[in-house]
Design a protein around this motif. Structure first.
Motif, PDB file in Angstrom:
ATOM      1  N   SER A 155      -4.474   7.127  -1.336  1.00 41.56           N
ATOM      2  CA  SER A 155      -4.290   7.440   0.173  1.00 41.56           C
ATOM      3  C   SER A 155      -3.406   6.416   0.527  1.00 41.56           C
ATOM      4  CB  SER A 155      -5.409   7.705   1.056  1.00 41.56           C
ATOM      5  OG  SER A 155      -5.954   6.250   1.113  1.00 41.56           O
ATOM      6  N   THR A 156      -2.790   6.517   1.902  1.00 39.56           N
ATOM      7  CA  THR A 156      -1.924   5.552   2.398  1.00 39.56           C
ATOM      8  C   THR A 156      -2.278   4.321   2.608  1.00 39.56           C
ATOM      9  OG1 THR A 156      -2.282   6.539   4.410  1.00 39.56           O
ATOM     10  CG2 THR A 156      -0.350   7.165   3.478  1.00 39.56           C
ATOM     11  N   ARG A 176       0.615  -1.153   0.050  1.00 36.44           N
ATOM     12  CA  ARG A 176       0.072   0.080  -0.071  1.00 36.44           C
ATOM     13  C   ARG A 176       1.124   1.386   0.056  1.00 36.44           C
ATOM     14  NH1 ARG A 176      -2.458  -0.132   6.076  1.00 36.44           N
ATOM     15  NH2 ARG A 176      -0.786   0.364   7.064  1.00 36.44           N
ATOM     16  N   ASN A 177       0.181   2.504  -0.172  1.00 36.83           N
ATOM     17  CA  ASN A 177       0.863   3.718  -0.107  1.00 36.83           C
ATOM     18  C   ASN A 177       1.649   3.552  -1.335  1.00 36.83           C
ATOM     19  OD1 ASN A 177       1.345   6.474   0.756  1.00 36.83           O
ATOM     20  ND2 ASN A 177       3.018   5.717   2.031  1.00 36.83           N
ATOM     21  N   THR A 199       2.860   5.295  -4.880  1.00 35.60           N
ATOM     22  CA  THR A 199       2.954   6.783  -5.476  1.00 35.60           C
ATOM     23  C   THR A 199       3.469   6.470  -6.927  1.00 35.60           C
ATOM     24  OG1 THR A 199       5.103   7.308  -4.928  1.00 35.60           O
ATOM     25  CG2 THR A 199       3.365   7.983  -3.502  1.00 35.60           C
TER      26      THR A 199
END
Length: 174
Positions: free
Chosen positions: A160-161, A106-107, A109
């Motif tokens: 989102s994170t 997750r998180n 970018t």
């Protein structure tokens, strides 16, 4: 042989044809049956070639690391889900090499990079990964040198994170 009682061979005769037959007997009562069966098998079975040794190799699952701010092994890790971790595996069966890779992170970018060993894959690969239900799939590109780059969909700007990818991918690697 001692202690073995003799088993009588019972013959009957067909009243119409006059042929003799064994309506009931025992394997010990048929003289030469072992040789008969062995010869019948030899005479009626094709030659079976030696079975070659099967070429098989499996690396097993090898975990890989991710770079911050990404976090790995965050989803479905409770006992009721039994989720998998970020890892890869190469299985070679009869000269056909299959590369498996698992994503649980997750998180993410845009442009985030994870480095795998440089000798794992022969050709660049590109694919999409499943995300949480509120997000579009993430495009992933792996170069032959092991550089793996992530590209969340550009029109999906609200990452989102807590947003994640979770999927296993496989492809032929030769």
């Amino acid at each position: 042989m001692a202690n073995e009682e003799e088993i009588p061979i019972v013959w009957t005769r067909n009243q119409r044809t006059g042929e003799y037959r064994f309506p009931k007997t025992h394997v010990d009562g048929v003289v030469g049956i072992d040789d008969y069966v062995e010869n019948a098998v030899k005479d009626n079975m094709p030659d079976i070639p030696d079975i070659p040794e099967i070429e098989f190799n499996d690396t097993g699952w090898i975990e890989y690391d991710v770079n911050a701010p990404m976090q790995k092994n965050t989803q479905f890790m409770t006992s009721d889900y039994n989720g998998f971790v970020c890892a890869y595996r190469i299985i070679n069966l009869l000269g056909v090499e299959t590369f498996y890779i698992r994503f649980n992170m997750r998180n993410i970018t845009s442009g985030a990079v994870v480095n795998l060993p440089s000798d794992l894959i022969l050709n660049a690969q590109s694919f999409t990964l499943r995300t949480g239900t509120a997000r579009l799939p993430v495009q992933v590109s792996i170069k032959a040198n092991g550089t793996m780059t992530f590209y969340p969909n550009g029109s999906d700007s609200g990452w989102s994170t807590a947003d994640y990818v979770y999927q296993e991918i496989s492809f032929l690697n030769n």
